[in-house]
Write a protein that holds these residues in place. Structure first.
Motif, PDB file in Angstrom:
ATOM      1  N   GLY A  46      -0.548  -1.626  -7.593  1.00 21.72           N
ATOM      2  CA  GLY A  46      -1.095  -1.382  -8.918  1.00 21.72           C
ATOM      3  C   GLY A  46      -2.585  -1.094  -8.892  1.00 21.72           C
ATOM      4  N   GLN A  47      -3.323  -1.870  -8.095  1.00 25.20           N
ATOM      5  CA  GLN A  47      -4.771  -1.672  -8.033  1.00 25.20           C
ATOM      6  C   GLN A  47      -5.111  -0.325  -7.402  1.00 25.20           C
ATOM      7  OE1 GLN A  47      -6.550  -4.020  -9.605  1.00 25.20           O
ATOM      8  NE2 GLN A  47      -4.579  -5.002  -9.945  1.00 25.20           N
ATOM      9  N   ILE A  48      -4.419   0.008  -6.326  1.00 25.09           N
ATOM     10  CA  ILE A  48      -4.683   1.272  -5.634  1.00 25.09           C
ATOM     11  C   ILE A  48      -4.302   2.460  -6.515  1.00 25.09           C
ATOM     12  CG2 ILE A  48      -3.967   2.708  -3.678  1.00 25.09           C
ATOM     13  CD1 ILE A  48      -3.646   0.072  -2.083  1.00 25.09           C
ATOM     14  N   GLY A  49      -3.131   2.363  -7.181  1.00 17.11           N
ATOM     15  CA  GLY A  49      -2.694   3.459  -8.039  1.00 17.11           C
ATOM     16  C   GLY A  49      -3.632   3.706  -9.205  1.00 17.11           C
ATOM     17  N   GLY A  66       1.788  -6.931  -1.691  1.00 17.51           N
ATOM     18  CA  GLY A  66       1.927  -5.477  -1.658  1.00 17.51           C
ATOM     19  C   GLY A  66       2.163  -4.892  -3.031  1.00 17.51           C
ATOM     20  N   LEU A  67       2.992  -5.558  -3.835  1.00 16.49           N
ATOM     21  CA  LEU A  67       3.233  -5.093  -5.204  1.00 16.49           C
ATOM     22  C   LEU A  67       1.946  -5.113  -6.026  1.00 16.49           C
ATOM     23  CD1 LEU A  67       6.599  -6.928  -6.007  1.00 16.49           C
ATOM     24  CD2 LEU A  67       6.306  -4.529  -5.351  1.00 16.49           C
ATOM     25  N   THR A  75       6.423  -4.978   5.796  1.00 11.78           N
ATOM     26  CA  THR A  75       6.892  -5.502   4.509  1.00 11.78           C
ATOM     27  C   THR A  75       5.905  -5.193   3.388  1.00 11.78           C
ATOM     28  OG1 THR A  75       8.141  -7.250   5.610  1.00 11.78           O
ATOM     29  CG2 THR A  75       7.575  -7.619   3.305  1.00 11.78           C
ATOM     30  N   PHE A  76       4.615  -5.196   3.696  1.00 11.41           N
ATOM     31  CA  PHE A  76       3.608  -4.818   2.702  1.00 11.41           C
ATOM     32  C   PHE A  76       3.859  -3.396   2.207  1.00 11.41           C
ATOM     33  CE2 PHE A  76      -0.338  -2.755   1.531  1.00 11.41           C
ATOM     34  CZ  PHE A  76      -0.970  -3.679   0.715  1.00 11.41           C
ATOM     35  N   PHE A  77       4.082  -2.470   3.128  1.00 13.85           N
ATOM     36  CA  PHE A  77       4.307  -1.082   2.730  1.00 13.85           C
ATOM     37  C   PHE A  77       5.712  -0.869   2.166  1.00 13.85           C
ATOM     38  CE2 PHE A  77       0.519  -0.454   5.309  1.00 13.85           C
ATOM     39  CZ  PHE A  77      -0.199   0.398   4.476  1.00 13.85           C
ATOM     40  N   ASP A  78       6.636  -1.760   2.500  1.00 12.46           N
ATOM     41  CA  ASP A  78       7.927  -1.767   1.821  1.00 12.46           C
ATOM     42  C   ASP A  78       7.717  -1.973   0.322  1.00 12.46           C
ATOM     43  OD1 ASP A  78      10.337  -3.059   0.606  1.00 12.46           O
ATOM     44  OD2 ASP A  78      11.167  -2.864   2.607  1.00 12.46           O
ATOM     45  N   ALA A  79       6.904  -2.965  -0.020  1.00 13.21           N
ATOM     46  CA  ALA A  79       6.598  -3.231  -1.429  1.00 13.21           C
ATOM     47  C   ALA A  79       5.828  -2.071  -2.048  1.00 13.21           C
ATOM     48  CB  ALA A  79       5.800  -4.528  -1.547  1.00 13.21           C
ATOM     49  N   SER A 126       5.387   2.451  -5.842  1.00 13.57           N
ATOM     50  CA  SER A 126       4.428   3.554  -5.967  1.00 13.57           C
ATOM     51  C   SER A 126       4.819   4.552  -7.053  1.00 13.57           C
ATOM     52  CB  SER A 126       4.280   4.274  -4.623  1.00 13.57           C
ATOM     53  OG  SER A 126       5.542   4.776  -4.188  1.00 13.57           O
ATOM     54  N   LEU A 127       6.106   4.752  -7.245  1.00  7.15           N
ATOM     55  CA  LEU A 127       6.556   5.730  -8.237  1.00  7.15           C
ATOM     56  C   LEU A 127       6.088   5.373  -9.646  1.00  7.15           C
ATOM     57  CD1 LEU A 127       8.363   8.318  -8.578  1.00  7.15           C
ATOM     58  CD2 LEU A 127      10.201   6.745  -9.213  1.00  7.15           C
ATOM     59  N   ALA A 128       5.955   4.096  -9.925  1.00 16.55           N
ATOM     60  CA  ALA A 128       5.552   3.676 -11.266  1.00 16.55           C
ATOM     61  C   ALA A 128       4.178   4.213 -11.648  1.00 16.55           C
ATOM     62  CB  ALA A 128       5.554   2.151 -11.345  1.00 16.55           C
ATOM     63  N   PHE A 129       3.321   4.461 -10.660  1.00 21.38           N
ATOM     64  CA  PHE A 129       1.978   4.942 -10.944  1.00 21.38           C
ATOM     65  C   PHE A 129       1.860   6.457 -10.753  1.00 21.38           C
ATOM     66  CE2 PHE A 129       1.895   0.537  -9.827  1.00 21.38           C
ATOM     67  CZ  PHE A 129       1.119  -0.003 -10.828  1.00 21.38           C
ATOM     68  N   VAL A 130       2.980   7.076 -10.408  1.00 26.14           N
ATOM     69  CA  VAL A 130       3.048   8.529 -10.278  1.00 26.14           C
ATOM     70  C   VAL A 130       3.705   9.161 -11.498  1.00 26.14           C
ATOM     71  CG1 VAL A 130       4.205  10.355  -8.957  1.00 26.14           C
ATOM     72  CG2 VAL A 130       3.019   8.521  -7.755  1.00 26.14           C
ATOM     73  N   LEU A 131       4.696   8.483 -12.064  1.00 29.77           N
ATOM     74  CA  LEU A 131       5.475   9.054 -13.161  1.00 29.77           C
ATOM     75  C   LEU A 131       4.656   9.420 -14.408  1.00 29.77           C
ATOM     76  CD1 LEU A 131       8.860   7.113 -13.034  1.00 29.77           C
ATOM     77  CD2 LEU A 131       8.456   9.549 -12.631  1.00 29.77           C
ATOM     78  N   PRO A 132       3.653   8.622 -14.807  1.00 33.60           N
ATOM     79  CA  PRO A 132       2.877   9.056 -15.969  1.00 33.60           C
ATOM     80  C   PRO A 132       2.251  10.428 -15.795  1.00 33.60           C
ATOM     81  CG  PRO A 132       2.455   6.749 -15.511  1.00 33.60           C
ATOM     82  CD  PRO A 132       3.261   7.272 -14.359  1.00 33.60           C
TER      83      PRO A 132
END
Length: 289
Positions: free
Chosen positions: A172-175, A167-168, A40-44, A49-55
């Motif tokens: 953010g922190q990891i991205g 997870g959410l 479930t953590f990786f589900d989140a 994850s895309l939010a920190f890739v799109l920029p």
């Protein structure tokens, strides 16, 4: 099914459920909650994850606002479809197989996203990944519920459910730290590689005994219940005959179950959107199916 066999099935189911309710929380439960909670953590993580890739991709691939919106929305379309599909699969084939399949899909597609050469491939991978992301959470939530006893189930479930917002937050922190250092692909690699390991761990977990009971697979349920009992250092008092809340007391006040206090009601209200929005049609198995 004849009347006698029907009575025997109900008797077997009732006895197994009573044994499940009599066994206290142990390391057996903790191990499974950690494995399912990791999924479930990786589900989140995969969902956000895309939010920190799109920029980065927006500039790198010269994406239009419409393409960026499509990449974001297509994942939610997949999640809605996945919740419906895997809800049915969990009812037909079991909680463990359905959860493992959902995690495998979202993990493989996360690796596919990392290797995507352009917009079209990434769009397809995000859609299929969304199917896995949307399918994992409802099935995992039901599995966790069916493992726990009636007493303390709310706390048991909410401690597990907290892993999704954690997870959410961690995404953010990891991205923010890793994308500038290693590039946009790192987010999808982090979401994919651990997910494949978790898939393998999920496939090694026992099936939900309550689901097995609902399917009248009593021998398999008996083996799992015996395993749970073997891992417990003590046995809690079994529930009184006649149901979870029966007390057998001659006095109406004696042994009465206390109603939920203010903190319990607050927890239920806070969890209501998660239950309503995430279950995707999966039915928690009743003792007699």
């Amino acid at each position: 099914m004849t009347g006698d066999s029907r009575i025997a099935s109900v008797s077997d189911a009732t006895a197994l459920i009573a044994r499940l309710e009599s066994v206290p929380f142990s390391r057996w439960h903790l191990r499974l909650r950690i494995i399912v909670g990791s999924a479930t953590f990786f589900d989140a993580f995969d969902a956000l994850s895309l939010a920190f890739v799109l920029p980065v991709l927006g500039r790198l691939w010269d994406l239009s606002p419409g393409q960026i919106g499509s990449l974001i929305s297509i994942g939610y379309v997949g999640q809605s479809l996945g919740a419906l599909i895997f809800g049915s699969l969990a009812e037909a084939f079991g909680r463990v197989r359905a959860a493992a399949a959902a995690v495998a899909i979202m993990s493989v597609m996360s690796l596919g996203c990392a290797l995507a050469p352009g917009f079209a491939v990434l769009l397809v991978c995000r859609f299929v990944q969304g199917v896995g992301v949307g399918g994992e959470m409802p099935v995992a939530a039901v599995y966790i519920n069916e493992l726990s006893k009636a007493r303390g189930r709310g706390r048991f479930f909410l401690l597990y459910e907290m892993l999704f917002p954690i997870g959410l937050m961690m995404t953010g922190q990891i991205g923010a730290v890793l994308v500038p250092m290693f590039g946009w692909q790192v987010m999808f690699l982090i979401g994919g590689v651990p997910g494949l390991i978790i898939t393998w761990l999920l496939l090694r977990m026992p099936e939900s005994p309550r689901w097995l009971i609902s399917k009248r697979r009593f021998a398999e349920a008996e083996a799992i219940v015996s395993e749970i009992e073997a891992h417990s250092h003590r046995r809690a008092a079994p529930p009184a005959p006649g149901g979870e809340f029966a007390t057998g007391s001659s006095s109406p006040q004696e042994g009465r179950q206390p109603g939920p206090g203010p903190s319990s009601w607050a927890a239920r209200i806070a969890a209501a959107p998660l239950w309503r929005g995430r279950y995707g049609g999966v039915r928690i198995s009743s003792p007699t199916g």
